[in-house]
Scaffold this active site. Sequence first.
Site, short mmCIF file in Angstrom:
data_model
loop_
_atom_site.label_atom_id
_atom_site.label_comp_id
_atom_site.label_asym_id
_atom_site.label_seq_id
_atom_site.Cartn_x
_atom_site.Cartn_y
_atom_site.Cartn_z
CE LYS A 80 -4.18 -2.21 1.37
NZ LYS A 80 -3.87 -3.63 1.62
C1 LIG Z 1 -4.50 -4.68 1.06
C2 LIG Z 1 -3.74 -5.96 0.96
C3 LIG Z 1 -4.11 -6.98 0.06
C4 LIG Z 1 -5.37 -6.90 -0.79
O1 LIG Z 1 -5.26 -5.93 -1.81
P1 LIG Z 1 -6.58 -5.39 -2.55
O2 LIG Z 1 -6.11 -4.29 -3.41
O3 LIG Z 1 -7.50 -4.94 -1.46
O4 LIG Z 1 -7.14 -6.55 -3.32
C5 LIG Z 1 -3.30 -8.11 -0.02
N1 LIG Z 1 -2.20 -8.23 0.75
C6 LIG Z 1 -1.82 -7.29 1.63
C7 LIG Z 1 -0.61 -7.51 2.46
C8 LIG Z 1 -2.56 -6.11 1.76
O5 LIG Z 1 -2.17 -5.17 2.65
#
Ligand SMILES: *Cc1c(COP(=O)(O)O)cnc(C)c1O
Length: 467
Positions: free
Chosen positions: A112
């Site tokens: 993120k």
């Molecule tokens: C947010 C997240 C996901 C999922 O991603 P999306 O974009 O919501 O599908 C998968 N793995 C981790 C470690 C995350 O923080």
Amino acid sequence: MRYVSTRGRAPALDFAGVTLAGLASDGGLYVPEAWPVLARDEIAALRGLPYAELAARIMRPFVGESLAPGRLRALTAQAYARFAHAAVTPLTQLDERHWLLELFHGPTLAFKDVALQLLGLLFEEFLARENSRLTVVGATSGDTGSAAIDALAGREGIEIFMLHPAGRVSDVQRVQMTTVRAPNVHNIAVEGASFDDAQAMVKRLFADSQVTARHRLGAVNSINWARLMAQVVYYFAAALQFGAPEKKVAFSVPTGNFGDVFAGYAAARMGLPIERLVVATNVNDILHRALSEGDYSVGEVTATAAPSMDIQISSNFERLLFDLGNRDGAALAAQMARFEKARAIRLTAAQLGGARALFASVRADAGDMASAMRWAWEQCGCEAIDPHTAIGLHAARSLTWPDGVPVVTLATAHPAKFRDAVERATGFRPTLPARVGDLFGREERYARLPGDYAAVRAYILETATPL
Ligand SMILES: *Cc1c(COP(=O)(O)O)cnc(C)c1O
């Protein structure tokens, strides 16, 4: 570039507009009016560029008139300078076929950061221009909160209120959020609440006219288009290293809210040759049921060792349904209204057929996840992977692939962020990288509020600086 709402009634906005707006006013999500398409020689010309420069080139058509080219390049350079690896998103080889795309070299150790580090700078830039301020409110099951707080701490004209369910995030995730000292950061631990309860409070704040009269609310979750745009870049970065556009690559994506994998879909629509996008889910498998059988119906949320994927309603799936449904906003609005009422819909033949042409899906249970962690650890030179990545790797390894196609699993979190689960599966306890510092030696600061909307609302109205 203009952006239109998936539900067809909100006004079209430019890039600066959709970045600050988050959700469209008709309840839909913003998507580009048309996908910019790169010719094969334009894709080939991107090979070998530094990540920040590649990012500016891929984002250019999406940003349009909202940022001058030099300004966009300055912002991507600033955002990606905070990553601990020169390649920003490096590839690691596991065996002849399987690779990891490491997306966790940012400040808070999850993918993120790739989008939120840039989003913080975009907010600041666009707010300064309008001489306005933004009150960001969000709910987190862990990774979004820490990444958003790091990206927004100390930024001009922005305050952030982040709700997390008390006692339901990992200790690393909690201290990453609550030890940030910047005065514009406000953490709220909501007692007796699940993530979905906290998320519902955030949605209520956006619809509360007494709140929105005093505050311009902003969103940092992946309903915000700017986040998905930033994630398109690493699909290109990886594929170019394998010889795109001449060669095809497959990607396996640990999926929750369908944001990350939708960015892969956007890359494909832009002309990047992608063999297949694998949607990897845990036992919260609504997307697997939707993509394999056309059954998009909400079940109970089950807590797993991969909490960022413990989701039943994947907001960004609406963007795919819109694009595959002939971009008919009225029809999509009706379909989503049926879904909100019945908690279940069937995909149309066009939606299911269109999805099957590019996507595959696999559901992994706790045993599949643990054995993928052990396989990476025991067979692949002691590669420790986190539970989310393990679900992606399980999915990648359980499908059959044409010869010569590299399969890249997106490694979405650093293993130390989920060190208890990694240790349970492999016996090895990953350590936090030195750059995050002594997280557990710092003082934590957060408000503990009862799990009712009135308390959260009152706290925000008392604390936040009004417009
Ligand atoms: C947010 C997240 C996901 C999922 O991603 P999306 O974009 O919501 O599908 C998968 N793995 C981790 C470690 C995350 O923080």
